[in-house]
Write a protein that holds these residues in place. Structure first.
Motif, short mmCIF file in Angstrom:
data_model
loop_
_atom_site.label_atom_id
_atom_site.label_comp_id
_atom_site.label_asym_id
_atom_site.label_seq_id
_atom_site.Cartn_x
_atom_site.Cartn_y
_atom_site.Cartn_z
N THR A 113 1.03 -1.18 0.06
CA THR A 113 0.04 0.05 -0.07
C THR A 113 0.71 1.31 -0.02
OG1 THR A 113 -0.02 0.15 2.34
CG2 THR A 113 -1.79 -1.35 1.39
N VAL A 114 0.26 2.24 -0.18
CA VAL A 114 1.20 3.67 -0.22
C VAL A 114 1.56 3.90 1.21
CG1 VAL A 114 0.70 6.11 -0.13
CG2 VAL A 114 -0.46 4.89 -2.00
N TYR A 115 0.83 3.39 2.35
CA TYR A 115 1.24 3.59 3.56
C TYR A 115 2.57 2.86 3.76
CZ TYR A 115 1.65 3.96 8.65
OH TYR A 115 2.02 3.98 9.92
N ASP A 116 2.62 1.56 3.46
CA ASP A 116 3.93 0.83 3.56
C ASP A 116 4.89 1.10 2.69
OD1 ASP A 116 2.69 -1.01 5.41
OD2 ASP A 116 1.69 -2.25 3.82
N ALA A 117 4.66 1.47 1.45
CA ALA A 117 5.61 2.30 0.63
C ALA A 117 6.44 3.25 1.14
CB ALA A 117 5.24 2.40 -0.68
N VAL A 118 5.71 4.23 1.97
CA VAL A 118 6.28 5.57 2.41
C VAL A 118 7.13 4.95 3.90
CG1 VAL A 118 5.85 7.88 3.44
CG2 VAL A 118 4.65 6.86 1.33
N ALA A 119 6.40 4.18 4.36
CA ALA A 119 7.04 3.70 5.90
C ALA A 119 8.10 2.84 5.57
CB ALA A 119 5.72 3.18 6.81
N GLU A 120 8.45 2.40 4.55
CA GLU A 120 9.69 1.36 4.36
C GLU A 120 10.87 1.98 4.84
OE1 GLU A 120 11.34 -1.61 1.17
OE2 GLU A 120 10.22 -0.01 0.44
N GLY A 121 11.22 3.06 4.61
CA GLY A 121 12.40 3.78 4.97
C GLY A 121 12.64 3.94 6.43
N LEU A 122 11.49 4.25 7.05
CA LEU A 122 11.36 4.49 8.49
C LEU A 122 11.76 3.17 9.34
CD1 LEU A 122 7.98 6.49 9.03
CD2 LEU A 122 10.44 7.33 9.21
N ARG A 123 10.98 2.00 8.75
CA ARG A 123 11.17 0.70 9.34
C ARG A 123 12.65 0.00 9.08
NH1 ARG A 123 5.44 -1.15 6.96
NH2 ARG A 123 4.13 -0.09 8.42
N VAL A 124 13.41 0.48 7.73
CA VAL A 124 14.71 0.16 7.76
C VAL A 124 15.47 0.71 8.51
CG1 VAL A 124 16.61 -0.05 6.05
CG2 VAL A 124 14.30 -0.56 5.17
N HIS A 125 15.36 2.10 8.80
CA HIS A 125 16.23 2.75 9.79
C HIS A 125 15.61 2.63 11.15
CE1 HIS A 125 18.77 4.46 6.70
NE2 HIS A 125 17.87 4.66 5.92
N ARG A 126 14.69 1.77 11.40
CA ARG A 126 14.06 1.97 12.57
C ARG A 126 13.98 3.35 13.66
NH1 ARG A 126 17.35 -3.13 15.17
NH2 ARG A 126 16.73 -4.63 13.43
N ALA A 127 13.34 4.27 12.62
CA ALA A 127 13.29 5.59 13.05
C ALA A 127 12.15 5.80 13.87
CB ALA A 127 12.95 6.62 11.88
N HIS A 128 11.16 4.97 13.96
CA HIS A 128 10.06 5.31 15.00
C HIS A 128 9.67 4.03 15.35
CE1 HIS A 128 9.29 9.45 14.25
NE2 HIS A 128 9.18 9.25 12.86
N ARG A 140 2.96 13.25 7.22
CA ARG A 140 3.45 14.38 7.09
C ARG A 140 4.19 14.45 5.68
NH1 ARG A 140 8.62 16.48 7.54
NH2 ARG A 140 8.62 18.69 7.93
N ALA A 141 4.80 13.32 5.48
CA ALA A 141 5.42 13.03 4.14
C ALA A 141 4.56 13.38 2.96
CB ALA A 141 6.28 11.73 4.25
N LEU A 142 3.41 12.75 3.25
CA LEU A 142 2.44 12.45 2.06
C LEU A 142 1.92 14.02 1.76
CD1 LEU A 142 0.62 9.14 2.75
CD2 LEU A 142 1.98 9.63 0.72
N SER A 143 1.73 14.63 2.90
CA SER A 143 1.19 16.09 2.73
C SER A 143 1.82 17.03 2.17
CB SER A 143 0.95 16.44 4.29
OG SER A 143 -0.08 15.86 4.67
N LEU A 144 3.42 16.70 2.26
CA LEU A 144 4.43 17.50 1.84
C LEU A 144 4.56 17.18 0.23
CD1 LEU A 144 7.46 17.39 4.52
CD2 LEU A 144 6.20 19.64 3.84
N ALA A 145 4.29 16.15 0.03
CA ALA A 145 4.28 15.66 -1.49
C ALA A 145 3.05 16.07 -2.11
CB ALA A 145 4.69 14.21 -1.50
N GLY A 146 2.24 16.73 -1.49
CA GLY A 146 1.10 17.36 -2.29
C GLY A 146 0.04 16.08 -2.20
#
Length: 326
Positions: A113-128, A140-146
């Motif tokens: 899904t779009v959510y998983d595609a955008v969250a992938e980087g966060l999960r790889v880097h264990r950001a949250h 926030r990222a999706l909003s910034l991207a319009g």
């Protein structure tokens, strides 16, 4: 905008110095010199366009700047420090410098899904570690991207989106880690003309709002004119002309730059068709590497023909032009 003179006062975020990248030749043949002595900088909050025809080495250079291809020699630096190519250091670097690929359809996993595609980087880097924080970062990222409201896109799949929306998802995936730099390889080449302007406007807005730096890799000088502060023109592994975009694209000095500009519909220059194909990077010609295709040399450039054929040019450092012509 950075075009009004701020570029000279900005410290480099990313820089390459005398960068060389070679690939082994086939069956023991000579190595292919894909990048052959390049100096390039991207300042804080600056957009630099790297332009040239297919096969000139610009994508290989971009991959090397991201640490995806180790250089044969030379140095890539980020925030004034040479890159460390250990796995841990590269992982930390790629959180600060993100890649946006040309084809959004190929960049996105059709099963995510779009959510998983955008969250992938966060999960790889264990950001949250808290799901609520991850959800807020993705929104926030999706909003910034319009893509607003972002929650409307969370559960959609790539095939349910338009081409422009898919490219915005790819950009959101790069923004979610809050990088200082993005490297975009032909970011609008696969999009309809009506959508190209929207994506370019988005990149400019992100620079204004976030102070984001960007290296845009493209063969399209029209795109460079619309978005870049500086432009570097690359031919056969080297930068042959570099400077502020208004200077390079309104008063080009290198015959190769003039030829690239002449085919644009709005160009005042007479159309110039380059003869032949770019030379084989395993057999770079002596002298100026452009001399075999140079229209000025073919027209009988006075006094420099012997130098063009026999005398090699030093690599271009900073702004200017690498050419024997006056």
């Amino acid at each position: 905008m950075c075009r009004d003179g701020c570029r000279g006062r900005r410290a480099p975020v990313l820089s390459a110095e005398d960068l060389h990248i070679s690939f082994p030749g086939r069956r023991g043949g000579p190595a292919a010199r894909a990048v052959d002595g390049v100096d390039l900088t991207v300042g804080a909050g600056e957009i630099v366009a790297l332009v040239g025809e297919s096969g000139c080495g610009k994508t290989t250079l971009a991959r090397a700047l991201l640490g995806l291809v180790p250089p044969t020699s030379g140095t890539v630096s980020f925030d004034g420090r040479p890159l460390d190519y250990s796995p841990r250091a590269l992982k930390a670097y790629r959180r600060r410098a993100q890649l946006v690929l040309q084809d959004p359809t190929g960049s996105l996993n059709p099963r995510h899904t779009v959510y998983d595609a955008v969250a992938e980087g966060l999960r790889v880097h264990r950001a949250h570690r808290v799901p609520e924080d991850e959800r807020a970062a993705v929104a926030r990222a999706l909003s910034l991207a319009g893509l607003r409201p972002p929650e409307r896109f969370f559960l959609r799949y790539p095939h349910e989106l338009s081409g422009g929306q898919r490219q915005r998802v790819v950009i959101a995936g790069a923004l979610v880690l809050e990088p200082a730099l993005i490297v975009a390889d032909e970011p609008v080449a696969s999009l309809d003309a009506s959508v190209r302007g929207e994506i370019l406007a988005l990149l400019l807005r992100l620079r204004a709002e976030l102070g984001l730096s960007a290296l845009i890799v493209t063969h399209d000088l029209g795109l460079a004119w619309n978005i870049a502060d500086r432009v570097a023109v690359m031919y056969l592994g080297r930068v042959v002309e570099s400077g502020p975009v208004e200077t390079v694209l309104t008063a080009p000095r290198h015959p190769y730059t003039k030829a690239l500009l002449s085919v644009l519909p709005e160009s005042p220059l007479p159309p110039t068709v380059l003869t032949g194909e770019p030379p084989d990077p395993t057999r770079i010609p002596p002298g100026c590497r452009f001399h075999a295709r140079c229209p000025a040399l073919a027209a009988g450039a006075a006094g420099v023909a012997a130098r063009c054929v026999a005398e090699p040019l030093p690599r271009l450092r900073g702004e200017g032009v690498a050419c024997h012509l006056p």
